[in-house]
Design a protein around this motif. Structure first.
Motif, PDB file in Angstrom:
ATOM      1  N   CYS A 193      -2.800   0.565 -16.947  1.00 57.86           N
ATOM      2  CA  CYS A 193      -4.094   0.875 -16.881  1.00 57.86           C
ATOM      3  C   CYS A 193      -4.539   1.692 -17.867  1.00 57.86           C
ATOM      4  O   CYS A 193      -4.062   2.492 -18.315  1.00 57.86           O
ATOM      5  CB  CYS A 193      -3.983   1.763 -15.499  1.00 57.86           C
ATOM      6  SG  CYS A 193      -5.452   2.458 -15.048  1.00 57.86           S
TER       7      CYS A 193
ATOM      8  N   CYS B 166      -4.059   8.084 -14.633  1.00 57.74           N
ATOM      9  CA  CYS B 166      -3.276   7.123 -13.708  1.00 57.74           C
ATOM     10  C   CYS B 166      -1.853   7.044 -13.993  1.00 57.74           C
ATOM     11  O   CYS B 166      -1.430   7.175 -15.009  1.00 57.74           O
ATOM     12  CB  CYS B 166      -4.082   5.834 -13.715  1.00 57.74           C
ATOM     13  SG  CYS B 166      -3.588   4.743 -12.611  1.00 57.74           S
TER      14      CYS B 166
ATOM     15  N   CYS C   1      -7.694  -1.334 -11.478  1.00 59.63           N
ATOM     16  CA  CYS C   1      -6.709  -1.057 -11.101  1.00 59.63           C
ATOM     17  C   CYS C   1      -6.325  -0.566  -9.607  1.00 59.63           C
ATOM     18  O   CYS C   1      -7.482  -0.006  -9.056  1.00 59.63           O
ATOM     19  CB  CYS C   1      -6.405   0.452 -12.056  1.00 59.63           C
ATOM     20  SG  CYS C   1      -4.657   1.237 -11.544  1.00 59.63           S
TER      21      CYS C   1
ATOM     22  N   CYS D 213      -6.085   3.756  -9.111  1.00 55.42           N
ATOM     23  CA  CYS D 213      -7.047   4.441  -9.239  1.00 55.42           C
ATOM     24  C   CYS D 213      -8.634   3.696  -9.256  1.00 55.42           C
ATOM     25  O   CYS D 213      -9.433   4.852  -9.262  1.00 55.42           O
ATOM     26  CB  CYS D 213      -7.076   5.262 -10.609  1.00 55.42           C
ATOM     27  SG  CYS D 213      -7.216   3.958 -12.072  1.00 55.42           S
TER      28      CYS D 213
HETATM   29 ZN   LIG Z   1      -5.067   3.023 -12.623  1.00 57.31          ZN
END
Ligand SMILES: [Zn+2]
Length: 394
Positions: free
Chosen positions: A10, A15, A48, A51
């Motif tokens: 990510c 994250c 993602c 997040c």
């Molecule tokens: Zn993420």
């Protein structure tokens, strides 16, 4: 990157999925279509699942956020052949600023590559270190660029920069000008020792990377050097145990190939003739310390990994090969060098390299004026991460 590209992690440094590596592939993302650009065609986008941040294939390319592409290999070749930024700009038909932008990107790529390859190096040679004298902004601000070089290979392991106070013979007018300028910027009187202690830390890294039983460092007799070595408790302890040895030779000794300082003298000569800003009486001197060090990083990439060890043997080994670098690893890294974007959060750097990456050296007369693009840190939105974490190689 192929249409089947999968994001390696990510892109959000905050994250939990930012730290994935090849052995632990990232899967918590979904495809969210694509966008079209004139240069790169259709660019797939992802989100993602953890997040919610979105990113694209472009986020993981060296050419993130650019609207024109140029060859980075061409850039390093031109820069290392004494071409000025403006001359490169004229050849590419772009402004000097665009060339500087690519120099910064390319420098971070080679710093990351250096870091990855360091784990596979097995140097067995002595080392030599010295300060290369140049200047930035004006001749009132001379500097020393400390270089750490392999005695046999002439591979440059590390460099560090320090601005010095102008000394030597000056006219009365020049002395007055210096006093006037020093009201705005004054070089750190302990700068040389501090810079050399950073070089000493790099010496220590070479010892531990190569799991060496011992290592010898040659310098001239400058009094700052032993002082700087003793200032680091780990270096001082290893010097005491005999695992590190510091040996000196007078700087007035004949500059022959048998002089233990030949490797630094050799690099001095190469820099003086190949990098435009360091040529004597140049009209293209550096205006910004951070940019000067980025250009030096690119030059050293060319010197270490591309240039043959001896010019008379163009097909002979490179300086990296002579220094004992793993050939297969170097080849693989060179093939991918200008493809995948280097991330600070995925790179382990010593302090000199980190200072170059983050452009955090001060330029005389321009303190606090450093231009740092957001992407240098490698975050998408939000504030800068804790740099101590980055330095530790998280
Ligand atoms: Zn993420």
């Amino acid at each position: 990157m192929s249409p089947s590209f999968l994001p390696p992690f990510c892109a959000n440094p905050d994250c939990v999925h930012h730290s994935h590596g090849p052995k632990d592939p990232y899967r918590s993302f979904r495809s969210i279509g694509s966008y079209h650009t004139r240069i790169f065609g259709d660019v797939p986008r992802f989100q993602c699942k953890a997040c919610g941040r979105s990113f694209s294939v472009q986020t993981f390319r060296v050419d993130y956020w650019v609207k024109r592409r140029f060859s980075y290999e061409d850039l390093t070749h031109r820069l290392s052949s004494c071409e000025s930024l403006r001359a490169i700009g004229r050849a590419w038909r772009v402004a000097g600023k665009s060339v500087s932008n690519r120099v910064g990107r390319a420098a971070r790529q080679v710093l990351a590559m250096d870091s990855r390859l360091a784990s596979a190096r097995r140097p067995t040679e002595d080392l030599a270190a010295d300060g290369f004298e140049s200047f930035c902004v004006s001749q009132f601000f001379p500097n020393n660029i400390h270089i750490l070089v392999g005695a046999e290979s002439q591979f440059v392991y590390a460099t560090d920069h320090v601005t010095l106070r102008r000394k030597g013979r000056m006219t009365l007018e020049q002395k007055e000008r210096r006093a006037e300028l020093e009201r705005r910027y004054r070089a750190d009187p302990k700068g040389v020792a501090k810079s050399f202690s950073r070089i000493a830390s790099e010496w220590l890294r070479i010892l531990s990377d190569g799991s060496l039983p011992a290592s010898t460092l040659w310098t001239d007799e400058k009094r700052d050097y032993p002082r700087a070595l003793r200032a680091s408790p780990s270096v001082a302890a290893l010097l005491g145990q005999g695992r590190l040895a510091h040996r000196t030779i007078p700087s007035r000794a004949p500059r022959t190939m048998t002089n233990p300082l030949f490797p630094v003298n050799y690099i001095d000569r190469e820099l003086r003739k190949n990098l435009h800003e360091h040529v004597r009486e140049t009209t293209c001197w550096g205006r910004n310390v951070s940019s000067q060090m980025e250009r030096l990083s690119l030059y050293l990439y060319q010197h270490n990994y591309r240039k043959p060890y001896r010019v008379r043997k163009p097909r002979g080994p490179t300086h990296a090969e002579v220094a004992g670098y793993n050939l297969a690893m170097v080849k693989e890294e060179l093939e991918r060098l200008w493809m995948d974007r280097a991330w600070l959060t995925h790179t382990v750097l010593g302090q000199p390299a980190l200072d170059t990456w983050l452009r955090r050296r001060t330029t005389p007369l321009r303190p606090g004026d450093e231009y740092r693009q957001r992407h240098i840190w490698g975050w998408i939105r939000g504030g800068p991460r804790d740099l101590a974490v980055c330095a530790a190689g998280w």
